[in-house]
Design a protein around this motif. Sequence first.
Motif, PDB file in Angstrom:
ATOM      1  N   ILE A  60      17.683 -15.029  35.114  1.00 25.60           N
ATOM      2  CA  ILE A  60      19.015 -14.670  35.592  1.00 25.60           C
ATOM      3  C   ILE A  60      19.080 -14.709  37.117  1.00 25.60           C
ATOM      4  O   ILE A  60      20.029 -15.239  37.708  1.00 25.60           O
ATOM      5  CB  ILE A  60      19.420 -13.286  35.061  1.00 25.60           C
ATOM      6  N   THR A  94      19.051 -22.148  33.545  1.00 27.63           N
ATOM      7  CA  THR A  94      19.718 -22.893  34.609  1.00 27.63           C
ATOM      8  C   THR A  94      20.296 -24.198  34.084  1.00 27.63           C
ATOM      9  O   THR A  94      21.414 -24.589  34.452  1.00 27.63           O
ATOM     10  CB  THR A  94      18.749 -23.160  35.771  1.00 27.63           C
ATOM     11  N   GLU A 121      23.685 -12.158  40.921  1.00 32.91           N
ATOM     12  CA  GLU A 121      22.625 -12.603  40.025  1.00 32.91           C
ATOM     13  C   GLU A 121      21.594 -11.487  39.824  1.00 32.91           C
ATOM     14  O   GLU A 121      21.087 -11.293  38.720  1.00 32.91           O
ATOM     15  CB  GLU A 121      21.924 -13.850  40.583  1.00 32.91           C
ATOM     16  N   HIS A 165      19.362 -18.349  38.436  1.00 30.58           N
ATOM     17  CA  HIS A 165      20.175 -19.343  37.729  1.00 30.58           C
ATOM     18  C   HIS A 165      21.155 -20.104  38.625  1.00 30.58           C
ATOM     19  O   HIS A 165      21.712 -21.113  38.201  1.00 30.58           O
ATOM     20  CB  HIS A 165      20.901 -18.712  36.529  1.00 30.58           C
ATOM     21  N   THR A 166      21.371 -19.639  39.850  1.00 30.03           N
ATOM     22  CA  THR A 166      22.230 -20.387  40.779  1.00 30.03           C
ATOM     23  C   THR A 166      21.421 -21.012  41.911  1.00 30.03           C
ATOM     24  O   THR A 166      21.993 -21.477  42.897  1.00 30.03           O
ATOM     25  CB  THR A 166      23.316 -19.485  41.390  1.00 30.03           C
ATOM     26  N   HIS A 181      23.708 -13.247  32.083  1.00 32.16           N
ATOM     27  CA  HIS A 181      23.563 -13.926  33.372  1.00 32.16           C
ATOM     28  C   HIS A 181      24.744 -13.732  34.316  1.00 32.16           C
ATOM     29  O   HIS A 181      24.574 -13.805  35.537  1.00 32.16           O
ATOM     30  CB  HIS A 181      23.244 -15.418  33.170  1.00 32.16           C
ATOM     31  N   ASP A 182      25.940 -13.479  33.799  1.00 30.38           N
ATOM     32  CA  ASP A 182      27.098 -13.255  34.666  1.00 30.38           C
ATOM     33  C   ASP A 182      27.626 -11.820  34.613  1.00 30.38           C
ATOM     34  O   ASP A 182      28.708 -11.540  35.141  1.00 30.38           O
ATOM     35  CB  ASP A 182      28.231 -14.222  34.316  1.00 30.38           C
TER      36      ASP A 182
END
Length: 225
Positions: free
Chosen positions: A120, A140, A92, A123-124, A76-77
């Motif tokens: 992904i 999330t 992302e 997720h923000t 994810h990062d």
Amino acid sequence: MNAHPHRHDHHAIGEVAGVVVPDSHLARQITELVRDTEDDLLYHHSRRVFFFAALTGDGKALKYDPELLYAAAMFHDMGLVPAYSSKDKRFEVDGANLARDFLRRHGVAEDDIYTVWTSIALHTTPNIPEFMKPEVALLTAGVEMDVLGMGFRNVADADRLEVARRHPREPDFKEGIIDHFYQGIRNKPETTFGNVKADVMAYKEPKTFQRMDFCRLILGNPWPR
């Protein structure tokens, strides 16, 4: 920071707080790639996100695919890492695209790949993933627990603290993760329009960062009225 001080730990932490890391060839390949790519802060964060996501899912009796959730958490990062950062896409999306390409090479079904990609990519983005498929919602939830301190009531304190002990937040995860976000997006600030990462730019560049304004875009567009 040395990204590989504990090469042997690829398989050393296979279970934390009752949550077992999937012991598949795919999961092992994902672990090795991420451990060899990310520094300690991002690696430990990603592992915590998986455990928090899984604990949240177990606490809510949600049915999820642990392998897909693990893939989503670990990738994810990755879009913050220079080697996988595009010049013009949200970080992302870079991470989601990397996960998609990796999973395709390993023969994962397209529907499953889409689930990981969506997890992904969103997720923000608050207040939407929670209404989607369990893997999307839980990624999330795991991120929000680790970064924002949200959802503690969904996981037993002892389990949450055990995860943090096994994958430590030291020396200063709060400032550290903000700095990692900043380093990953500072060269493409336009990708922060309409999302939470604009706050990172404003925090790190308070005198120079100019937010794009939604209303100004509406009023200044080519339509006469």
